[in-house]
Design a protein around this motif. Structure first.
Motif, PDB file in Angstrom:
ATOM      1  N   VAL A  30      48.804  -8.455 -90.044  1.00  0.00           N
ATOM      2  CA  VAL A  30      48.400  -9.583 -90.878  1.00  0.00           C
ATOM      3  C   VAL A  30      47.077  -9.245 -91.548  1.00  0.00           C
ATOM      4  O   VAL A  30      46.062  -9.050 -90.886  1.00  0.00           O
ATOM      5  N   PHE A  31      47.091  -9.167 -92.877  1.00  0.00           N
ATOM      6  CA  PHE A  31      45.893  -8.801 -93.627  1.00  0.00           C
ATOM      7  C   PHE A  31      44.993 -10.010 -93.832  1.00  0.00           C
ATOM      8  O   PHE A  31      43.786  -9.916 -93.737  1.00  0.00           O
ATOM      9  N   PHE A  32      45.577 -11.163 -94.147  1.00  0.00           N
ATOM     10  CA  PHE A  32      44.841 -12.418 -94.281  1.00  0.00           C
ATOM     11  C   PHE A  32      45.277 -13.354 -93.167  1.00  0.00           C
ATOM     12  O   PHE A  32      46.466 -13.402 -92.822  1.00  0.00           O
ATOM     13  N   LYS A 113      44.527  -0.439 -89.560  1.00  0.00           N
ATOM     14  CA  LYS A 113      44.977   0.931 -89.796  1.00  0.00           C
ATOM     15  C   LYS A 113      46.473   0.940 -90.125  1.00  0.00           C
ATOM     16  O   LYS A 113      47.248   0.188 -89.529  1.00  0.00           O
ATOM     17  N   ASN A 114      46.856   1.757 -91.091  1.00  0.00           N
ATOM     18  CA  ASN A 114      48.234   1.919 -91.575  1.00  0.00           C
ATOM     19  C   ASN A 114      48.699   0.793 -92.486  1.00  0.00           C
ATOM     20  O   ASN A 114      49.845   0.810 -92.946  1.00  0.00           O
ATOM     21  N   GLU A 115      47.841  -0.181 -92.753  1.00  0.00           N
ATOM     22  CA  GLU A 115      48.173  -1.217 -93.735  1.00  0.00           C
ATOM     23  C   GLU A 115      48.297  -0.575 -95.123  1.00  0.00           C
ATOM     24  O   GLU A 115      47.560   0.351 -95.472  1.00  0.00           O
ATOM     25  N   VAL A 116      49.253  -1.034 -95.919  1.00  0.00           N
ATOM     26  CA  VAL A 116      49.413  -0.562 -97.292  1.00  0.00           C
ATOM     27  C   VAL A 116      48.940  -1.656 -98.235  1.00  0.00           C
ATOM     28  O   VAL A 116      49.394  -2.806 -98.135  1.00  0.00           O
ATOM     29  N   VAL A 117      48.009  -1.312 -99.129  1.00  0.00           N
ATOM     30  CA  VAL A 117      47.404  -2.306-100.017  1.00  0.00           C
ATOM     31  C   VAL A 117      47.343  -1.766-101.438  1.00  0.00           C
ATOM     32  O   VAL A 117      47.334  -0.551-101.661  1.00  0.00           O
ATOM     33  N   ASP A 118      47.317  -2.676-102.403  1.00  0.00           N
ATOM     34  CA  ASP A 118      47.062  -2.323-103.799  1.00  0.00           C
ATOM     35  C   ASP A 118      45.579  -2.521-104.067  1.00  0.00           C
ATOM     36  O   ASP A 118      45.033  -3.595-103.790  1.00  0.00           O
ATOM     37  N   LEU A 179      45.896   2.655 -95.440  1.00  0.00           N
ATOM     38  CA  LEU A 179      44.622   2.763 -94.740  1.00  0.00           C
ATOM     39  C   LEU A 179      44.760   3.697 -93.538  1.00  0.00           C
ATOM     40  O   LEU A 179      45.552   3.438 -92.632  1.00  0.00           O
ATOM     41  N   LEU A 180      43.980   4.765 -93.536  1.00  0.00           N
ATOM     42  CA  LEU A 180      44.010   5.728 -92.441  1.00  0.00           C
ATOM     43  C   LEU A 180      43.040   5.367 -91.329  1.00  0.00           C
ATOM     44  O   LEU A 180      43.234   5.740 -90.173  1.00  0.00           O
ATOM     45  N   GLY A 181      41.974   4.690 -91.688  1.00  0.00           N
ATOM     46  CA  GLY A 181      40.972   4.304 -90.707  1.00  0.00           C
ATOM     47  C   GLY A 181      40.128   3.162 -91.229  1.00  0.00           C
ATOM     48  O   GLY A 181      39.915   3.048 -92.432  1.00  0.00           O
ATOM     49  N   ALA A 191      36.806   1.431 -95.290  1.00  0.00           N
ATOM     50  CA  ALA A 191      38.030   2.104 -94.859  1.00  0.00           C
ATOM     51  C   ALA A 191      38.207   3.395 -95.638  1.00  0.00           C
ATOM     52  O   ALA A 191      37.647   3.580 -96.720  1.00  0.00           O
ATOM     53  N   VAL A 192      39.008   4.295 -95.065  1.00  0.00           N
ATOM     54  CA  VAL A 192      39.457   5.495 -95.767  1.00  0.00           C
ATOM     55  C   VAL A 192      40.970   5.392 -95.892  1.00  0.00           C
ATOM     56  O   VAL A 192      41.644   4.844 -95.010  1.00  0.00           O
ATOM     57  N   GLY A 193      41.487   5.904 -97.017  1.00  0.00           N
ATOM     58  CA  GLY A 193      42.909   5.748 -97.270  1.00  0.00           C
ATOM     59  C   GLY A 193      43.561   7.008 -97.779  1.00  0.00           C
ATOM     60  O   GLY A 193      42.903   8.036 -98.013  1.00  0.00           O
ATOM     61  N   SER A 194      44.874   6.922 -97.970  1.00  0.00           N
ATOM     62  CA  SER A 194      45.662   8.046 -98.446  1.00  0.00           C
ATOM     63  C   SER A 194      46.663   7.571 -99.485  1.00  0.00           C
ATOM     64  O   SER A 194      47.147   6.436 -99.420  1.00  0.00           O
ATOM     65  N   ILE A 195      46.967   8.462-100.442  1.00  0.00           N
ATOM     66  CA  ILE A 195      48.040   8.180-101.397  1.00  0.00           C
ATOM     67  C   ILE A 195      49.091   9.295-101.338  1.00  0.00           C
ATOM     68  O   ILE A 195      49.835   9.521-102.280  1.00  0.00           O
ATOM     69  N   LYS A 196      49.156   9.982-100.182  1.00  0.00           N
ATOM     70  CA  LYS A 196      50.059  11.124-100.042  1.00  0.00           C
ATOM     71  C   LYS A 196      51.518  10.727 -99.834  1.00  0.00           C
ATOM     72  O   LYS A 196      52.418  11.444-100.249  1.00  0.00           O
TER      73      LYS A 196
END
Length: 206
Positions: A30-32, A113-118, A179-181, A191-196
């Motif tokens: 849950v993000f919000f 962590k691992n959440e996907v966001v725009d 989100l990786l961390g 946070a740090v993220g990835s687009i891989k």
């Protein structure tokens, strides 16, 4: 006097959580989320009067919205403050000030962590790029990009450009990030993220 400032101020820690935090349902993150908090303030006698509770409500919204409560997350919006949730207060007989606790409902943003966001790209450099999701800052390193982007930084236009020239990541464009961390402190969450991964990366050019 120092203990009784000319305006209200948060006593000790300010907002305090009064209910459980974000819940996971069927493994989803849950993000919000909505929660109840308690705000402590010290009021000068000049604010006492028929509009006291109106003033308290306005002050909570002004002081709390947009702030970070550490691991609880960012307060996106104060939803409701009922008159019955503002206590009578305790008088400090030395100063005449009153310590008041007010309970309120709020929407908080809490990334996992691992959440996907725009996210919207705000800054680009040879190391990667920064994005924002509301108040949350997310950094994507060049090593967390697809291989055809990792060596595509163009300093002349401050953009990351893919080998086939079909993808260009620059300021104000929208990217989908995992989100990786997530790092929390008392004043901000980063946070740090990835687009891989598949289905991540450029969404729109802004």
């Amino acid at each position: 006097c120092r203990a009784c400032a000319p305006g209200p101020r948060a006593a000790s820690t300010g907002p305090r959580r009064a209910s459980t935090g974000p819940r996971r349902r069927s493994g989803a993150m849950v993000f919000f989320f909505k929660t109840d908090l308690v705000y402590e303030m010290l009021l000068h006698p000049k604010f006492f009067g028929p509009r006291l509770k109106v003033f308290i409500k306005d002050e909570i919204m002004k002081q709390v919205e947009g702030t970070c409560l550490g691991r609880e997350g960012y307060v996106c919006a104060v939803l409701d403050i009922n008159d019955k949730d503002v206590d009578a207060g305790v008088v400090d007989h030395d100063t005449g000030c009153v310590q008041v606790n007010a309970r309120y409902s709020a929407i908080l943003l809490r990334p996992f962590k691992n959440e996907v966001v725009d996210a919207v790209v705000t800054d680009v450099s040879e190391l990667g790029f920064f994005t924002e999701v509301g108040p949350l800052s997310v950094f994507v390193s060049r090593h967390a990009m697809p291989e055809d982007l990792q060596h595509g930084f163009d300093a002349d236009v401050d953009s990351w450009i893919s080998d086939d020239k079909e993808v260009e990541i620059k300021k104000k464009c929208v990217v989908r990030v995992r989100l990786l961390g997530v790092m929390c402190d008392t004043t901000q969450i980063t946070a740090v993220g990835s687009i891989k991964d598949d289905y991540l990366g450029l969404v729109s050019t802004g």
